[in-house]
Write a protein that holds these residues in place. Sequence first.
Motif, PDB file in Angstrom:
ATOM      1  N   ALA A  62       8.014  -6.445   4.188  1.00  0.00           N
ATOM      2  CA  ALA A  62       6.890  -6.596   3.265  1.00  0.00           C
ATOM      3  C   ALA A  62       5.581  -6.507   4.029  1.00  0.00           C
ATOM      4  O   ALA A  62       5.475  -6.984   5.169  1.00  0.00           O
ATOM      5  N   SER A  63       4.595  -5.888   3.401  1.00  0.00           N
ATOM      6  CA  SER A  63       3.270  -5.772   4.000  1.00  0.00           C
ATOM      7  C   SER A  63       2.222  -5.928   2.903  1.00  0.00           C
ATOM      8  O   SER A  63       2.402  -5.420   1.788  1.00  0.00           O
ATOM      9  N   GLN A  64       1.143  -6.647   3.236  1.00  0.00           N
ATOM     10  CA  GLN A  64       0.080  -6.893   2.264  1.00  0.00           C
ATOM     11  C   GLN A  64      -1.275  -6.714   2.946  1.00  0.00           C
ATOM     12  O   GLN A  64      -1.563  -7.384   3.949  1.00  0.00           O
ATOM     13  N   ALA A  65      -2.076  -5.785   2.427  1.00  0.00           N
ATOM     14  CA  ALA A  65      -3.443  -5.621   2.920  1.00  0.00           C
ATOM     15  C   ALA A  65      -4.315  -6.738   2.352  1.00  0.00           C
ATOM     16  O   ALA A  65      -4.370  -6.935   1.134  1.00  0.00           O
ATOM     17  N   LEU A  66      -4.991  -7.495   3.236  1.00  0.00           N
ATOM     18  CA  LEU A  66      -5.864  -8.579   2.793  1.00  0.00           C
ATOM     19  C   LEU A  66      -7.234  -8.063   2.408  1.00  0.00           C
ATOM     20  O   LEU A  66      -7.840  -8.544   1.458  1.00  0.00           O
ATOM     21  N   ASP A  67      -7.735  -7.103   3.153  1.00  0.00           N
ATOM     22  CA  ASP A  67      -8.986  -6.416   2.848  1.00  0.00           C
ATOM     23  C   ASP A  67      -8.950  -5.091   3.585  1.00  0.00           C
ATOM     24  O   ASP A  67      -7.890  -4.655   4.046  1.00  0.00           O
ATOM     25  N   SER A  68     -10.090  -4.448   3.725  1.00  0.00           N
ATOM     26  CA  SER A  68     -10.126  -3.113   4.326  1.00  0.00           C
ATOM     27  C   SER A  68      -9.848  -3.120   5.825  1.00  0.00           C
ATOM     28  O   SER A  68      -9.584  -2.065   6.411  1.00  0.00           O
ATOM     29  N   VAL A  69      -9.883  -4.296   6.484  1.00  0.00           N
ATOM     30  CA  VAL A  69      -9.726  -4.325   7.946  1.00  0.00           C
ATOM     31  C   VAL A  69      -8.614  -5.267   8.406  1.00  0.00           C
ATOM     32  O   VAL A  69      -8.394  -5.411   9.615  1.00  0.00           O
ATOM     33  N   SER A  70      -7.883  -5.907   7.495  1.00  0.00           N
ATOM     34  CA  SER A  70      -6.855  -6.851   7.932  1.00  0.00           C
ATOM     35  C   SER A  70      -5.652  -6.812   6.996  1.00  0.00           C
ATOM     36  O   SER A  70      -5.773  -6.458   5.816  1.00  0.00           O
ATOM     37  N   SER A  71      -4.494  -7.183   7.541  1.00  0.00           N
ATOM     38  CA  SER A  71      -3.262  -7.190   6.754  1.00  0.00           C
ATOM     39  C   SER A  71      -2.256  -8.125   7.400  1.00  0.00           C
ATOM     40  O   SER A  71      -2.393  -8.517   8.565  1.00  0.00           O
ATOM     41  N   VAL A  72      -1.238  -8.503   6.631  1.00  0.00           N
ATOM     42  CA  VAL A  72      -0.119  -9.299   7.137  1.00  0.00           C
ATOM     43  C   VAL A  72       1.168  -8.558   6.782  1.00  0.00           C
ATOM     44  O   VAL A  72       1.232  -7.810   5.800  1.00  0.00           O
ATOM     45  N   SER A  73       2.213  -8.775   7.588  1.00  0.00           N
ATOM     46  CA  SER A  73       3.497  -8.136   7.324  1.00  0.00           C
ATOM     47  C   SER A  73       4.619  -9.030   7.829  1.00  0.00           C
ATOM     48  O   SER A  73       4.414  -9.898   8.692  1.00  0.00           O
TER      49      SER A  73
END
Length: 529
Positions: free
Chosen positions: A453-464
């Motif tokens: 699973a991967s989720q973009a938090l905003d245009s410059v950060s994400s979690v996976s």
Amino acid sequence: MRLLAAAIAATVIAGLPAAAQERRKSIEPYVEAAQVLVADFDSDEVLTYTSVGVGIDASIQTRRVEVQLAYKYEHRFSYNRDVADGDTHSGLARAAIRVTPHLTLEGGALATRTRSDIRGDAPGNLAGNVRNVSQVYSAYAGPTFQAGNGPIDVSAAYRFGYTKVEEPDISGVDPTQPPVDLYDSATSHLAQVTAGVKAGTVLPVGLSVAGAWQREEMSQLDQTYDGKFARVDAVLPVGAGLAVVGGVGYEKIKITQKDPLRDADGDIVRDGNGRFVTDPASPPRIAYDVDGVFWDAGVIYKPSSRLMLEARIGRRYESMSYTGSLQWQISRRSGLQIGVYDHVDSFGRQLQRDLAALPTSFRTPVDPFGDTYNGCVFGDTGTAAGGCLTDALSSIASVNYRARGVVGVLSMNAGPTTLGFGAGYANRRYHVPPGSSIIAGTSDDTWYAQFFASQALDSVSSVSGNVYANYFESGIPGAPGVFGAGANGSYYRSFGALSATATLGISTFDIEGEGNTSAQALLGLRYGF
């Protein structure tokens, strides 16, 4: 791997107009450095080391060109020799280039690491000092021709394949046990042609004829595989997207190998890399020989262009055979694929078959502690959900075998969220001349599952996050079953050309009550050009 990837990228880019190159391409070479900590819960040992890598991520997607490449070379620097220095290569490339409306050039390449001896350790990740792991390289390429302007559809294809495996740096098997041969290299050729007419064009029944020839030569014990095939298929629509199908064919498969050299005590002689030495006086011995008719029958259900189900039952390879597939385009960017297979295969041929089934536009789970390309690969379109390499890479087999199993992949992409799930079961029954190896007459089983699973938090950060589990059971007398599992999570942030990643993970494997559990932490920086 590096030469093939560079050649593919250079050829594709050179063939595009300048405006299309600027508009369609995404190519980013990079350098990165990471600090890794591994804490062993069983021995209370803590290891730290630094890794430095260089790589490239590239993607070109146009009407005529589909190419994606991800490759990284990494070197580890140890502290006080607690962790062995080492070099690793990991990467995946898939390409399909439409030269003319009827001719397509297709290829793929893979560099990864996986379990070497089928009886030894099965590390879930590759952080720290790992045993029983070998570096694997595999590639295939060739043209495909397809024409169907008239009542008859004609297609033909040729594929050349090559697979190479390096010997493991650290053995994971008791040296007092009987030896199992180690894979070295193999080359293969596959040529096939098909012609057919659709139902309702000439006859109420659709008909097709097909022929194929495949040959593989393995360096270990001078093994050869030679297979010739011909078949006729019929499709009878019965209404509402449902059709009855059936086929009959003839095949001739012959697998041979020479005996290993033995010393005066009758023990198998091995070279400096642990591989069996071929007895030059041995004639080719038959490992498998089948010559006769096969058949299958079943149904195809295709209620729309987005859903197709096929199931067949028949008799092949001197026993009953079951095959099938499900393809469901859930949405434009989400899909489900399930396949049931039955082949006479080898490690190289099965790996190239799995590689060819992967999409030319893909997403891979982020796993800095393992090898990104020895599990499941997820597509980012609904028409190509992805595939898993686990059935071939569960362990490296140095002989031919019958491969049967089922694999399913679900890929879901919705805006900033990406989900992927893959699972399967694989059985391999080995074809070896009696008395030539301890694996003669044995089989093994692999169960595996992976969630990403991967989720973009905003245009410059994400979690996976990535979670996996697998179980391998060998049929060799005295060989234990091996269970492995693990999970990790990452936070990514971009600062322009510079980006940072922080990852935590945990992994475990168990061999009949004896195993290992460890935690990992990584902090890395990457600079893209």
